[in-house]
Motif scaffolding. Structure first.
Motif, PDB file in Angstrom:
ATOM      1  N   PRO A 139       0.811  -1.394   0.185  1.00 51.97           N
ATOM      2  CA  PRO A 139       0.253  -0.008   0.012  1.00 51.97           C
ATOM      3  C   PRO A 139       0.665   1.171   0.259  1.00 51.97           C
ATOM      4  CG  PRO A 139      -0.659  -1.652   1.270  1.00 51.97           C
ATOM      5  CD  PRO A 139       0.389  -1.973   1.461  1.00 51.97           C
ATOM      6  N   ARG A 186      -3.615  -6.558  -4.383  1.00 52.76           N
ATOM      7  CA  ARG A 186      -4.295  -7.537  -2.960  1.00 52.76           C
ATOM      8  C   ARG A 186      -2.355  -8.061  -3.162  1.00 52.76           C
ATOM      9  NH1 ARG A 186      -8.282 -11.560  -3.523  1.00 52.76           N
ATOM     10  NH2 ARG A 186      -7.767 -11.723  -5.665  1.00 52.76           N
ATOM     11  N   SER A 191       1.919   1.952  -3.090  1.00 51.80           N
ATOM     12  CA  SER A 191       1.235   2.288  -4.338  1.00 51.80           C
ATOM     13  C   SER A 191       0.812   3.803  -3.884  1.00 51.80           C
ATOM     14  CB  SER A 191      -0.121   1.001  -4.149  1.00 51.80           C
ATOM     15  OG  SER A 191       0.888  -0.129  -4.805  1.00 51.80           O
ATOM     16  N   ARG A 192       1.184   4.178  -2.960  1.00 54.20           N
ATOM     17  CA  ARG A 192       0.050   5.150  -2.725  1.00 54.20           C
ATOM     18  C   ARG A 192       1.637   6.514  -3.208  1.00 54.20           C
ATOM     19  NH1 ARG A 192      -1.809   3.290   2.182  1.00 54.20           N
ATOM     20  NH2 ARG A 192       0.275   3.940   2.958  1.00 54.20           N
ATOM     21  N   LEU A 214      -1.778   5.635  -7.062  1.00 52.68           N
ATOM     22  CA  LEU A 214      -1.849   4.639  -7.760  1.00 52.68           C
ATOM     23  C   LEU A 214      -2.764   3.366  -6.407  1.00 52.68           C
ATOM     24  CD1 LEU A 214       0.894   2.936 -10.795  1.00 52.68           C
ATOM     25  CD2 LEU A 214      -1.736   4.515 -10.665  1.00 52.68           C
ATOM     26  N   PRO A 215      -3.818   2.767  -6.872  1.00 52.63           N
ATOM     27  CA  PRO A 215      -4.514   2.010  -5.281  1.00 52.63           C
ATOM     28  C   PRO A 215      -3.221   0.827  -5.130  1.00 52.63           C
ATOM     29  CG  PRO A 215      -5.801   1.321  -7.934  1.00 52.63           C
ATOM     30  CD  PRO A 215      -4.506   2.867  -7.420  1.00 52.63           C
ATOM     31  N   PRO A 216      -3.205   0.528  -3.829  1.00 57.17           N
ATOM     32  CA  PRO A 216      -2.835  -0.384  -3.917  1.00 57.17           C
ATOM     33  C   PRO A 216      -3.034  -1.963  -4.374  1.00 57.17           C
ATOM     34  CG  PRO A 216      -4.004  -0.605  -1.738  1.00 57.17           C
ATOM     35  CD  PRO A 216      -4.036   0.692  -3.139  1.00 57.17           C
TER      36      PRO A 216
END
Length: 216
Positions: A97, A109, A100-101, A105-107
């Protein structure tokens, strides 16, 4: 790289916004496959597997940056494949997470890690196996892969690019270590070894020895 039905089925194609080179290597006898760096676009990867009538049994992450990991969980669940990573990159995988941040961008899974890669270790698929070369520097747990039956082919992740090397200015990067990995582990391979990097076009060890501006 495209299919080589005489020995293995091989296809490399870019996935995701950062165009990571994902590679499928399949055994034509058992139809079992290895997936290297499924960074994004799980449906595209699963479609490529289906096109060749292959089933992924192993996913190998050359390192744990989010752009190389993004579709690993989806492939793992869809195919009941095992996911492998070098232990030194586990903290990176656990912090997808935050990675990505930093790119807005969204993380993805995070996958379940089923086993840890080690230098000289092997990952079986069908009647074949991939061999691991630990090449720290881009990240602590970065690895490259060879598949002996393919001959002189190296999957270099983000360690070595066409006239470039992996960046070392993010978490865990070490410029001295990546250069040592390239000189001592990769440049000892034959000059005509084909290099399939984690991004961009392929190259050869000989070309990089002669033309890579980052490596003396």
């Amino acid at each position: 790289m495209r299919s080589r039905e005489d020995c293995l089925i091989v296809e490399t194609f870019p996935v995701g916004l950062l165009e990571v080179n994902c590679t499928i290597v399949g055994c034509p006898e058992t139809r079992e496959a290895l997936v290297i760096d499924p960074g994004d676009e799980a449906e595209k990867i699963l479609a490529a597997l289906g096109k060749h009538r292959l089933r992924a049994v192993a996913v190998v992450l050359t390192h744990a940056h989010f752009d190389h990991v993004g579709a690993a969980r989806d492939i793992q669940e869809a195919a009941d494949a095992k996911v492998f990573l070098h232990r030194d990159d586990l903290p990176l995988c656990e912090n997808l997470p935050a990675q990505s941040r930093s790119f807005g961008l969204p993380p993805p899974r995070p996958p379940e890690i089923d086993g840890f890669l080690a230098d000289g270790g092997r990952v079986p698929f069908g009647r074949h196996e991939a061999e691991v070369i630990h090449t720290p520097g881009h990240t602590p747990g970065s690895v490259c892969l060879t598949v002996p039956v393919l001959g002189k082919v190296l999957f270099s992740g983000d360690t070595l690019f066409h006239e470039g090397i992996g960046r070392t200015d993010r978490w865990g990067g070490d410029s001295e270590k990546i250069l040592r990995s390239i000189r001592e582990r990769l440049f000892t391979l034959d000059d005509d070894t084909v290099v399939i990097p984690g991004h961009g076009e392929s190259t050869t060890i000989g070309h990089e020895k002669a033309h890579n501006p980052f490596v003396d």
